[in-house]
Design an enzyme around this catalytic site. Structure first.
Site, short mmCIF file in Angstrom:
data_model
loop_
_atom_site.label_atom_id
_atom_site.label_comp_id
_atom_site.label_asym_id
_atom_site.label_seq_id
_atom_site.Cartn_x
_atom_site.Cartn_y
_atom_site.Cartn_z
N GLY A 7 0.84 -1.20 0.00
CA GLY A 7 0.00 0.00 0.00
C GLY A 7 0.87 1.24 0.00
O GLY A 7 1.04 1.91 1.02
N GLY A 9 0.85 4.39 -0.61
CA GLY A 9 0.20 5.68 -0.76
C GLY A 9 0.96 6.73 0.03
O GLY A 9 2.20 6.81 -0.04
N GLY A 12 2.79 4.88 3.23
CA GLY A 12 3.68 3.83 2.71
C GLY A 12 4.73 4.39 1.77
O GLY A 12 5.89 3.96 1.79
N ASN A 102 -4.42 4.18 11.46
CA ASN A 102 -5.08 4.95 12.52
C ASN A 102 -6.28 4.16 13.02
O ASN A 102 -6.87 3.35 12.30
CB ASN A 102 -5.61 6.28 11.95
CG ASN A 102 -4.54 7.37 11.90
OD1 ASN A 102 -3.59 7.37 12.68
ND2 ASN A 102 -4.71 8.32 10.99
N LYS A 208 -3.11 8.74 19.90
CA LYS A 208 -3.32 9.21 18.51
C LYS A 208 -4.81 9.24 18.17
O LYS A 208 -5.29 10.16 17.50
CB LYS A 208 -2.54 8.30 17.55
CG LYS A 208 -2.67 8.66 16.07
CD LYS A 208 -1.76 9.80 15.71
CE LYS A 208 -2.08 10.42 14.36
NZ LYS A 208 -1.83 9.58 13.22
N SER A 275 -6.27 12.56 6.79
CA SER A 275 -6.44 11.56 5.73
C SER A 275 -7.91 11.22 5.53
O SER A 275 -8.35 10.91 4.42
CB SER A 275 -5.60 10.31 6.03
OG SER A 275 -5.88 9.83 7.32
N GLU A 287 -12.38 5.55 6.84
CA GLU A 287 -12.14 4.72 8.03
C GLU A 287 -13.12 5.11 9.16
O GLU A 287 -12.71 5.32 10.30
CB GLU A 287 -10.68 4.88 8.48
CG GLU A 287 -9.68 4.33 7.46
CD GLU A 287 -8.22 4.63 7.83
OE1 GLU A 287 -7.90 5.82 8.01
OE2 GLU A 287 -7.44 3.68 7.93
N1 LIG Z 1 -2.01 10.39 5.24
C1 LIG Z 1 -1.66 10.79 6.46
O1 LIG Z 1 -1.21 11.92 6.67
C2 LIG Z 1 -1.80 9.85 7.64
C3 LIG Z 1 -2.42 8.63 7.52
N2 LIG Z 1 -2.44 7.78 8.62
C4 LIG Z 1 -3.08 6.47 8.54
O2 LIG Z 1 -2.20 5.63 7.80
C5 LIG Z 1 -2.95 4.65 7.07
C6 LIG Z 1 -2.60 4.78 5.60
O3 LIG Z 1 -3.11 6.03 5.17
P1 LIG Z 1 -2.63 6.76 3.81
O4 LIG Z 1 -1.23 6.49 3.55
O5 LIG Z 1 -3.08 8.17 3.95
O6 LIG Z 1 -3.54 6.02 2.74
P2 LIG Z 1 -3.45 6.13 1.13
O7 LIG Z 1 -4.83 5.91 0.66
O8 LIG Z 1 -2.73 7.37 0.74
O9 LIG Z 1 -2.52 4.91 0.76
C7 LIG Z 1 -2.95 3.59 0.81
C8 LIG Z 1 -2.48 2.95 -0.49
O10 LIG Z 1 -2.73 1.56 -0.41
C9 LIG Z 1 -3.20 1.17 -1.71
N3 LIG Z 1 -3.90 -0.11 -1.58
C10 LIG Z 1 -5.00 -0.40 -0.90
N4 LIG Z 1 -5.31 -1.70 -1.04
C11 LIG Z 1 -4.38 -2.23 -1.87
C12 LIG Z 1 -4.19 -3.51 -2.42
N5 LIG Z 1 -5.00 -4.52 -2.12
N6 LIG Z 1 -3.13 -3.69 -3.25
C13 LIG Z 1 -2.30 -2.69 -3.56
N7 LIG Z 1 -2.43 -1.43 -3.06
C14 LIG Z 1 -3.47 -1.21 -2.23
C15 LIG Z 1 -4.10 2.30 -2.11
O11 LIG Z 1 -4.40 2.24 -3.48
P3 LIG Z 1 -5.77 2.93 -4.02
O12 LIG Z 1 -5.52 4.42 -3.92
O13 LIG Z 1 -5.87 2.40 -5.40
O14 LIG Z 1 -6.87 2.48 -3.11
C16 LIG Z 1 -3.21 3.48 -1.72
O15 LIG Z 1 -2.26 3.76 -2.72
C17 LIG Z 1 -4.43 4.94 7.39
O16 LIG Z 1 -4.87 4.13 8.44
C18 LIG Z 1 -4.41 6.42 7.82
O17 LIG Z 1 -5.48 6.74 8.70
C19 LIG Z 1 -1.82 8.10 9.80
C20 LIG Z 1 -1.20 9.30 9.93
C21 LIG Z 1 -1.19 10.31 8.90
C1 LIG Z 2 -3.89 14.39 11.36
C2 LIG Z 2 -2.79 13.43 11.08
C3 LIG Z 2 -1.86 13.87 10.00
C4 LIG Z 2 -1.96 13.38 12.33
O1 LIG Z 2 -0.70 12.81 12.15
C5 LIG Z 2 -3.41 12.11 10.75
O2 LIG Z 2 -3.33 11.18 11.50
C6 LIG Z 2 -4.19 11.93 9.50
O3 LIG Z 2 -4.09 12.73 8.56
O4 LIG Z 2 -4.94 10.93 9.44
#
Ligand SMILES: NC(=O)C1=CN([C@@H]2O[C@H](COP(=O)(O)OP(=O)(O)OC[C@H]3O[C@@H](n4cnc5c(N)ncnc54)[C@H](OP(=O)(O)O)[C@@H]3O)[C@@H](O)[C@H]2O)C=CC1
Ligand SMILES: CC(C)(CO)C(=O)C(=O)O
Length: 329
Positions: A7, A9, A12, A102, A208, A275, A287
């Site tokens: 993943g 995104g 990741g 999260n 968090k 997010s 989520e």
């Molecule tokens: N973004 C942030 O600032 C923060 C996020 N978080 C937490 O971290 C976690 C990840 O969030 P985030 O990085 O924002 O999420 P994103 O949606 O940006 O990234 C997740 C990635 O995983 C891919 N994906 C999902 N399922 C599959 C699969 N089966 N095979 C291949 N790829 C897959 C998605 O593709 P597709 O887009 O095609 O679905 C996407 O590219 C969440 O729980 C979020 O709440 C925590 C702190 C901060």
């Molecule tokens: C608010 C933040 C960036 C805190 O790290 C977060 O957890 C999110 O975007 O889901």
């Protein structure tokens, strides 16, 4: 370290760039335009005015990647079921799988110290049976991450956190210490992501979650992250939510208030869209179950009233349902 990020995104992608640039052998599993962009030109992390590039290996499936030392699962919680079939080819007897999401997630009941109240039943716990069909409990690690990121366009991640403030708290579900856990923290530190030792992973999770359950659902309700700092009524609502969520955590054995300046979070002027708001705007699955509704279930299990979380959570959940971004279990 041979590692795979499942993943790639916002979170990741950030981890993959940092670990690759620190010299680790990094592969990512991605899909769609993100996969195509990474295959064509690698990953870029924009941070502090710099564009950090990394040529990571990208794959659509896991079969070709082989057994890893560490697998980071960094999909949204909503995609965890789709991750299950990807993991077995990556996992050998020494592999550690780190889940970075999260909210209340599937491993919460795993190794929960007996002194703590029993958790509420929430739908994501049903995944435990599927993950534990091929993972021993000691292979499971959990990560709670403070790092604000977004995917600007396929292949390009922007880190919105002030430089030097990206932190991941890693622990085992039974809070045990181990050489692989320490090695992983060291590898992240060396890659430029702080990974301090922590005592209790669920205390990290709740600390968090207190922030996410408040700010994420409030931002979805008002669609204006800056309002938390600039509108006194919104700020007051956020503070009430924070305190209600702190009470839920305390009722479940995690007193995470002391030493953490929650009020500072309501005064930060930030344009970062949580997010969950990013997902709402992009019409991606949200989520809601893990971040909004699970804490409410824990509140009910503890006999606590949480009127502000209930009200704002109901609005966020309703907006998600109406857009087809969340389906109640
Ligand atoms: N973004 C942030 O600032 C923060 C996020 N978080 C937490 O971290 C976690 C990840 O969030 P985030 O990085 O924002 O999420 P994103 O949606 O940006 O990234 C997740 C990635 O995983 C891919 N994906 C999902 N399922 C599959 C699969 N089966 N095979 C291949 N790829 C897959 C998605 O593709 P597709 O887009 O095609 O679905 C996407 O590219 C969440 O729980 C979020 O709440 C925590 C702190 C901060
Ligand atoms: C608010 C933040 C960036 C805190 O790290 C977060 O957890 C999110 O975007 O889901």
């Amino acid at each position: 370290m041979k590692c795979c990020v499942v993943g790639a995104g916002a979170i990741g992608g950030h981890l993959a760039v940092k670990l690759c640039r620190a010299g680790h052998e990094v592969a990512v599993i991605a899909r769609g335009p993100q996969l195509a962009a990474i295959r064509a030109a690698g990953l870029v992390l924009e941070q502090g005015g710099q564009a950090l590039h990394a040529d990571v290996r990208a794959a659509e499936g896991s079969g070709e990647l082989g057994v890893q030392d560490v697998v980071f699962v960094t999909t949204k919680a909503t995609a965890l079921a789709s991750v299950v079939p990807l993991l077995p080819p990556l996992v050998g007897s020494a592999t550690r799988v780190v889940f970075i999401q999260n909210g209340i997630t599937w491993w919460y009941p795993l190794g929960l110290p007996a002194a703590h109240p029993r958790p509420a039943q929430v739908p994501v716990f049903a995944l435990a049976e599927r993950f534990l069909a091929f993972l021993r409990p000691e292979q499971v690690l959990a990560g709670v991450i403070y790092s604000a990121n977004e995917v600007l366009r396929p292949g390009v991640i922007r880190n919105n956190s002030p430089v030097g403030t990206n932190v991941v708290e890693l622990g085992a579900p039974d809070d045990g210490d181990s050489a692989p856990l320490r090695a992983l923290r060291s590898a992240l530190e060396a890659a430029g992501i702080a990974a301090p030792p922590i005592a209790q992973i669920r205390a990290s999770l709740w600390r968090k979650l207190v922030l996410n359950a408040s700010s994420s659902s409030l931002c979805v309700a008002v669609e204006n992250p800056a309002a938390i700092a600039t509108d006194a009524r919104v700020q007051e609502t956020m503070l009430r939510m924070l305190h209600e969520c702190l009470a839920i955590a305390a009722a479940h054995g995690y007193d995470v208030g002391p030493g953490f300046d929650f009020e500072r979070w309501t005064q930060r002027r930030t344009a970062h869209k949580p997010s969950m708001l990013q997902d709402f705007e992009a019409r991606r699955p949200m989520e809601i179950g893990e971040i909004v509704l699970a804490p409410l279930a824990f509140a009910r299990a503890a006999g606590l009233a949480t009127p502000t979380l209930d009200a704002v959570g109901a609005i966020a959940a309703r907006r998600a349902i109406d857009q087809g971004l969340y389906t109640p279990a």
